[in-house]
Design an enzyme around this catalytic site. Structure first.
Site, PDB file in Angstrom:
ATOM      1  CD  GLU A  12      -2.632   0.943   2.737  1.00  0.00           C
ATOM      2  OE1 GLU A  12      -3.610   1.684   2.896  1.00  0.00           O
ATOM      3  OE2 GLU A  12      -2.286   0.070   3.578  1.00  0.00           O
ATOM      4  CE  LYS A  68      -7.208   1.028   3.493  1.00  0.00           C
ATOM      5  NZ  LYS A  68      -6.000   1.397   4.279  1.00  0.00           N
ATOM      6  CB  CYS A 117      -4.506  -2.137   4.141  1.00  0.00           C
ATOM      7  SG  CYS A 117      -3.740  -2.460   5.763  1.00  0.00           S
TER       8      CYS A 117
END
Length: 662
Positions: A46, A115, A173
């Site tokens: 990330e 994300k 994540c």
């Protein structure tokens, strides 16, 4: 042919906080290295272009522009990299900044995946800098003239035209850690591989939880899961990062990096295995019917996945192929497995004994492995029922092929377990039977052998009737697969405790009992069990060669370790003969030689017994169609009431045609 295998990698570069150019250099170098080693998918952490720990610098346009410049450089310098790449960077669009994964291939941006879930708790303050993705909304964004309309959205899949088994979904994540992860929707839309670009800080105990979470997610989704974690170079002002890369497949961790070790971690995924698993678990398709999210699919030509290593000294597959898939290689795990299997066997028999109010069990003791295991499990079941083991009647029935060794072992085994021993010689009865049907005793044909087996079963059944008991079957899963049993002879019983135990596991279960007896100072029991373990497997239906066993099963039907290997992949995954042949070569030839060991078999031997397996497996189904009850204890079973329902007159032509051409 790649047989569904796909090599992928997670790469954790050593980053410099806010130095996009330096980070691009590290990313480019790792991408080229991974590609050179056969990886067709390389996942980076990330925000790896900037580093994750830039804090309020993410609000600076200079950093955002620098990240895009670095992305363009990465594209330019990886045009020759024949692998799909996923790199993390911040991306600003229309007044909002997103935490994104850029999907790159041969110098082009295929998509930007933002994300979805932005954490703002504990040590995380991402909402201060980043906006969450608008799910189910795909738009186009401008990067540069070459990439003027790049798809931007969370619901985008990447599919390989040349390998329909490969469909990639992406999450970042925190997306994994929430109750309803984007990967769930991606998989239901067809994704078989999930890439997660992560920057998961390290605290005590988190590595174990992370490992469990990723393994569980891959199992739940029946998917390949790649988790690329940030590590060395991230700021330690408030957190420490360990580059904990994890590559999982359907609940199993295939590869894992050591904590605090920046580098590349590789794994070979079996995408066909995942495809077969989803077909087998029919509720997977039920969930797909309820999926309401629409996904864009971007197709490209990744070319053939590689299972050939550029380094000829290493195995063709990175993943180990266990030669004994039913038996854990690790001694501790094997002991735990044996204990669990024995308990399942015993509990199954205990329920049956209690249900029918039986206080007698009858077992034919041959001095071989299968009857030994059946007796030991029955002893355990009697203990659970609070019954005296003297109520177990072990019956030895010597005939033409019985040797002194097996006879003595049967007698000693009954004595040391506390079972009653009854000897019923059947030579006279069998000779009378041969006389009645006109069978020449000197003609050692199938009638000669089966006549003895059926006489033994008749004796056992009648003793059970006489004592209000049940006959405990001794035949195992491997024998059922090969049809290595006499129909209505040793094929029949009133409860088959070994029915789902493969021969390769039977040996370890008996060995476990021997170790247990040794620990309990039962020296004589341990000694007789080890003697039985050293005795060749044989039905002992032909006269002995002097004092030695003349009829050795594995010389007749082939090595059980090969047949168990074939059986596992035929039943558990439905693989083709060609793929099973390839896997067997890996397990018994390629990987042993890579470790400096001698190959267990050559290709011709593997092929010979693979063809034999298919012939026997199809021809002997009629015996499996009327099996006695017996509890399932593993993932592979042949009960006609459970896992395997096959017509007895099915043709094996398709399988044999492929196997014979190998």
């Amino acid at each position: 042919m790649n047989y569904g295998f796909f090599r992928a990698a997670c790469a954790s570069p050593s980053v410099t906080v806010a130095d996009c150019d330096a980070n691009a250099t590290a990313i480019i170098s790792m991408a080229k290295e991974a590609c050179a080693k056969g990886a067709r998918l390389v996942v980076f952490p990330e925000l790896c272009i900037t580093a994750y720990t830039c804090g309020d610098l993410f609000l600076q346009r200079t950093l955002l522009d620098g990240a895009l410049d670095a992305l363009r450089r990465i594209m330019t310098e990886t045009e020759a990299v024949d692998a799909l790449m996923l790199v993390g960077l911040p991306f600003a669009d229309k007044g909002a900044t997103y935490n994104c994964a850029a999907i790159l291939y041969k110098g082009k941006i295929l998509a930007l995946i933002p994300k979805s879930y932005i954490p703002t708790y504990s040590e995380f303050y991402e909402r201060r800098h980043f906006a969450p993705a608008a799910y189910d909304h795909i738009k186009s964004v401008y990067i540069d003239e070459k990439n003027a309309e790049v798809p931007f959205g969370s619901n985008i899949l990447i599919a390989d035209k040349t390998n329909p088994l490969f469909v990639l979904g992406t999450e970042i994540c925190e997306d994994l850690w929430v109750p309803l992860s984007p990967s769930v929707h991606a998989v239901l839309a067809g994704a078989t591989v999930i890439a997660n670009l992560s920057a998961s800080n390290e605290i005590i105990g988190k590595a174990d939880y992370r490992r469990m979470l990723i393994a569980g997610q891959s199992a739940k989704l029946a998917a390949a899961y790649l988790y690329a974690d940030a590590g060395n170079g991230e700021s330690t002002t408030d957190m420490v990062f360990a580059a904990h890369n994890l590559l999982a497949e359907n609940g199993n961790i295939l590869a894992e990096s050591d904590l605090f070790s920046s580098g590349i971690t590789y794994a070979d995924y079996d995408l066909e295995r995942l495809f077969q698993e989803r077909k087998r678990v029919t509720t997977f398709a039920d969930c797909q019917k309820n999926e309401s999210h629409d996904f864009m699919t971007i197709s490209l030509d990744l070319g053939t996945a590689t299972h050939k290593s550029p380094d000829t000294k290493t195995p063709a597959l990175l993943r180990p192929i266990a030669p004994h898939p039913f038996v854990p290689a690790d001694s501790r795990a094997r002991a735990e497995r044996c204990h669990a299997v024995i308990e399942l066997q015993a509990q199954g028999l205990t329920k049956r004994l209690r249900h029918i109010h039986s206080q007698c069990a009858v077992i034919g003791l041959s001095g071989g492995l299968d009857s030994t295991l059946a007796l030991l499990v029955t002893v355990r079941a009697f203990a659970l029922c609070g019954l005296d083991t003297s109520l177990i009647r072990g019956v030895t029935m010597p005939c033409f092929g019985t040797t002194d060794r097996t006879y003595k072992n049967a007698c000693l085994l009954a004595k040391e377990t506390g079972a009653s021993l009854l000897e019923v010689p059947i030579v006279h009865a069998v000779r009378q039977h041969f006389k009645d049907i006109g069978q020449d005793e000197n003609l050692h044909d199938i009638t000669y052998e089966n006549g003895q087996a059926r006489e033994r079963t008749q004796v056992l059944m009648d003793i059970a009737n006489k004592n209000n008991g049940i006959v405990i079957g001794t035949g195992d899963l491997s024998e059922l697969a090969l049809g290595w049993a006499t129909y209505n002879g040793d094929h029949m019983s009133m409860y088959g405790v070994n029915a789902s135990i493969p021969k390769t596991l039977v040996r370890h279960l008996v060995s476990w009992f021997a170790d247990d007896a040794e620990e309990k100072k039962q020296v004589r029991l341990s000694e007789v069990l080890r003697n039985i373990l050293d005795t060749p497997v044989s039905p002992e239906l032909l006269p002995p060669d002097g004092k030695n066993i003349s009829q050795k099963t594995e010389e007749l039907v082939g090595p059980y370790e090969l047949h168990d290997f074939f059986l596992y992949y035929v039943l558990r995954f439905g693989f083709t003969p060609a793929k099973i042949f390839f896997l067997a070569q890996q397990a018994f030839i390629v990987q042993p030689e890579a470790r400096g060991q001698k190959a267990a078999y050559d290709k011709a031997t593997i092929k010979k017994w693979l063809v034999s397996f298919y012939k026997r497996f199809f021809a002997q189904q009629f015996k499996r169609s009327c099996l006695p009850d017996g509890a399932k204890v593993g993932t592979v079973n042949l009960s006609p009431r459970g896992d395997w329902r096959m017509p007895s007159d099915a043709s094996a032509r398709l399988w044999l045609t492929q196997a014979e051409k190998l």
